[in-house]
Structure formats: C-alpha cells, structure tokens
Design a protein around this motif. Sequence first.
Motif, PDB file in Angstrom:
ATOM      1  N   CYS A 137       0.832  -1.213   0.000  1.00  0.00           N
ATOM      2  CA  CYS A 137       0.000   0.000   0.000  1.00  0.00           C
ATOM      3  C   CYS A 137       0.864   1.260   0.000  1.00  0.00           C
ATOM      4  CB  CYS A 137      -0.926  -0.010   1.211  1.00  0.00           C
ATOM      5  SG  CYS A 137      -2.265  -1.225   1.140  1.00  0.00           S
ATOM      6  N   VAL A 154      -7.498   3.198  -3.507  1.00  0.00           N
ATOM      7  CA  VAL A 154      -6.616   2.070  -3.228  1.00  0.00           C
ATOM      8  C   VAL A 154      -7.472   0.841  -3.002  1.00  0.00           C
ATOM      9  CG1 VAL A 154      -4.801   1.177  -1.751  1.00  0.00           C
ATOM     10  CG2 VAL A 154      -4.939   3.631  -2.206  1.00  0.00           C
ATOM     11  N   CYS A 156      -7.402  -3.144  -2.133  1.00  0.00           N
ATOM     12  CA  CYS A 156      -6.551  -4.156  -1.515  1.00  0.00           C
ATOM     13  C   CYS A 156      -7.430  -5.315  -1.073  1.00  0.00           C
ATOM     14  CB  CYS A 156      -5.790  -3.561  -0.331  1.00  0.00           C
ATOM     15  SG  CYS A 156      -4.692  -4.722   0.504  1.00  0.00           S
TER      16      CYS A 156
END
Length: 460
Positions: A137, A154, A156
């Motif tokens: 990250c 982002v 994930c």
Amino acid sequence: MLEKVALTLLTTARRLRRYFQAHRIVVRTDQPVRQVLHKPDLAGRMVSWSIELSEHDIRYEPRRAIKAQVLADFLVELTDEEEPPAETTWVVNVDGSSNKEGGGAGIVLQSSTGMVVEQSLRFNFPTTNNQAEYEACIAGLVTARDLGAKEILVCCDSLLVVSQANGEAQAKDPILEQYLAHLKRLASTFNKVEFRHVPRAQNDRANTLAKLASTGKPGLNGTVIQGTLALPYVADPDRPVGQVMMSIGTEDDWRTPIIKYLRSGWLPEEKAEAKKLVRRSSWYTIVNDDLFKRGFSTPLLKCLAKDRAAYVLAEIHEGSCGHHPGGRSLARKVLRAGYYWPTLEKDAAEHVKQCDPCQRHADLHNAPPARLSSLVSPCPFHQWGMDLLGPFDTAPGQLKYLVVAVDYYTKWIEAEPLATITTARVQRFFYKNVISRFGVPGVLVTDNGTQFTSKGFRDL
C-alpha cells in the motif's frame, strides 16, 4: 501509451536531428513522459530511449488549449457555461506476498484516462503477510505521488489493512502501528484517498505481480517495472512525508544543479553550460530523495557531498576493516562499496598522502620527489649553448664583455672576458676552450636560436 509517446518523440528527434541539436525543443503533452523517462527502474528499451533523448535540450510542458479564433468564437456562441476540467482519478490495486523464499509486492495503477502502470517490488528483508500488505500500500501511494496523482482509490484484498486504514479497526501490533502511522501521513499529501476492500479474484493482476517478486524469478514481461526494497518504509519513522531527505549542503555542492534539473527541469542561462548539464544528468537518477549515478555494467552508486566523502574515505582506509590501501586501490574500494563523487581518485590519493601511519610504516619509496624531465642532449659535450654578456663595469685590461659556453648534458661552463667583441676573438675562444678540450660538438645553439652542425664548426 507512454511507450508510444516516447517512441514518437524519439522518432521525431532522429528525423529532425539538426533542429534538435541547434535549438531548445518544447514538448507539450498531457502524458507524464518526463517523470517516466527519469525513473531509475526503467525496463527494456525505455532505458536506451531515455539516454538517447538526454543529449538534446528538451523541455516538457503541459499541453495547452488550441488558440484559434474560430474555435474560440464557436465555444463562446454555443457553450452556455464552462465546466471545470475533471480531475484525473487513479485506481491503485495493491497486493503483498510473503513466503519462505522472500517477500514482494505487486502494484497496478490505472488512471481515468486509460493509462496503466505496473510495478513489481521484491523485499530484501523478512516480512509477515500483513507487513507485506502494508508495504504494498505504501509503495503504491509513493508511485502514485511520483506520477502526479491527486485523487486515488486504493483497492486491496487484505481486510485487516483496509479496516485499519479506514479507522474501523485498531492496530495492536507495534510494528503495524508504525506502518499505519506512516500510511496515514503519506495519504495526507493527496487531495483525496479512499481505501476499499476487494475480493482476491478482482485483484488477480496485482496478486500475480506480488508472487512474481516474492519467488525471485524475473518476469518476461518488459512492460512491468521491477525493483527491490533494501529496507522497510518504517525503518525511519521520523522521516517527513513529501520532503527531501537528502542534505544538499552548500551552494557549491556538485549535486545541486543535477538534482534541480531532474526534479524541475532547471537549466543555467549559458547555453554551453545547459547543454553540458543535460548530457551529464542522463547518467544520474533520484531514488528515495537520494542522487545515484548509473552505468552500463555497474550498480547504482550513491552520490556524496564533500564532508560525507571524507568520512567514507577515512572509514574504508583505516576503519575497522581497512588495511591502509594505496590511492588507486582505495578509489576502487569506494566504488565497490557503492559510493561516487567526481573527484574520487584525486581525493583518495590525497587522503593516502596525509595518512600518518602510511607514511611511518610503509615500504621505502625510491621514486624521486619531483617528476623527471627528459634530457635534450644524448651524451656529454654533444650540444653546447653559447652567448655574449655585457657590457659590465670596466675591469683591468679594458675587459667589459663576457663570452660563455654551457654544455647541455653536464652543465659544464666555459667563460672568457673580452675587451671588444670581434669574430676572431669568439673563434679563438671556441677553439681553445671547447674544441681543443672536448672535441667538435654535434650542435651549437646561440642566443638567437641558430644551430650549427659539425660541418659548420669545421668551416668555422
């Protein structure tokens, strides 16, 4: 798309080489070509393209609107209100992997304009699965910041990392707390950052890149940027995010113009100095706010200032593992240690000369203290120089002139005072003091540079 833009610029520079060499070229584009060409971890042909384009004075500027009066009138007549340009949003898919062979991270960045950047990072330090996810990250945010992104999403597949980043869960592990604090400080440098959990099936490309890095097998895909992290991002928790950590030093630091050019495209006003700086900067790159020198067959060498260079020389020369090598060996050891500065060989030789133990305990050096000079004359009394001096104060016998002959090899001097300067007196002096004692010389040099050979002496 970036490779197409770079290839277009390279083809134009080859076709219009005379114009590129004679003028400053301004390239207006909406693609981050300059940031990509100056990255240290380029893959494949992009490295050779970057070096070939660096010989020209190229400036990159954002592409402006078309300044045509017809289009301006058309927009004024048919447009009710001007809409602000939409901000480019980046989607960052990250994934970390850790196994017995090592750890790695996979990063896939995709902008709303269709640009895709893929990166694979290998970790040279042991990590757990959660630490690898945090490293992925953070690396994704750093890469997005280097590309100029302001709003990012982002994605994930680690629910723990996403929950802690969004504040839904608390980090109890001390190491994960450091990672979380560093991630939040880095996220604060963007206008908007959103963390979203996605299933592993929707994150397959980043997962593949992470496994590619963790297994240590180099990929065959030339479009993937591959790199290596020597230390974790939280190795220096006090490091401020978004600021330069390298100390540039004084104004006369040799790294300053190179760093300014690589970061902002600054060039000096003199055309010759600007061209020289552009040519030199092609061998340098910036990695994690540090300047490095790259070569064809050598690893990246960290560039040092004068004060730091003196410490490295002293540590390698007489440190805990130093054995007081000579100047040339010391310079090679510094290069093998991964450091560089322009005056490395000269500074290494001067440091060895100033080392007191080296002067006390070194072997006897039989070389002369001064540099030897070649002899003009091949043997004694072969070449003579003759000149007339005076007038001096009158001596007894009305002597006030002096005729002198000096041998070039032995520096032997023959002199005789004269009352008047005539051809007969000079001939008698030369025959009596030179020819009768040492034989006929091969060359005679007078004060005006005229040389006489042996045949001329016999005629004399």
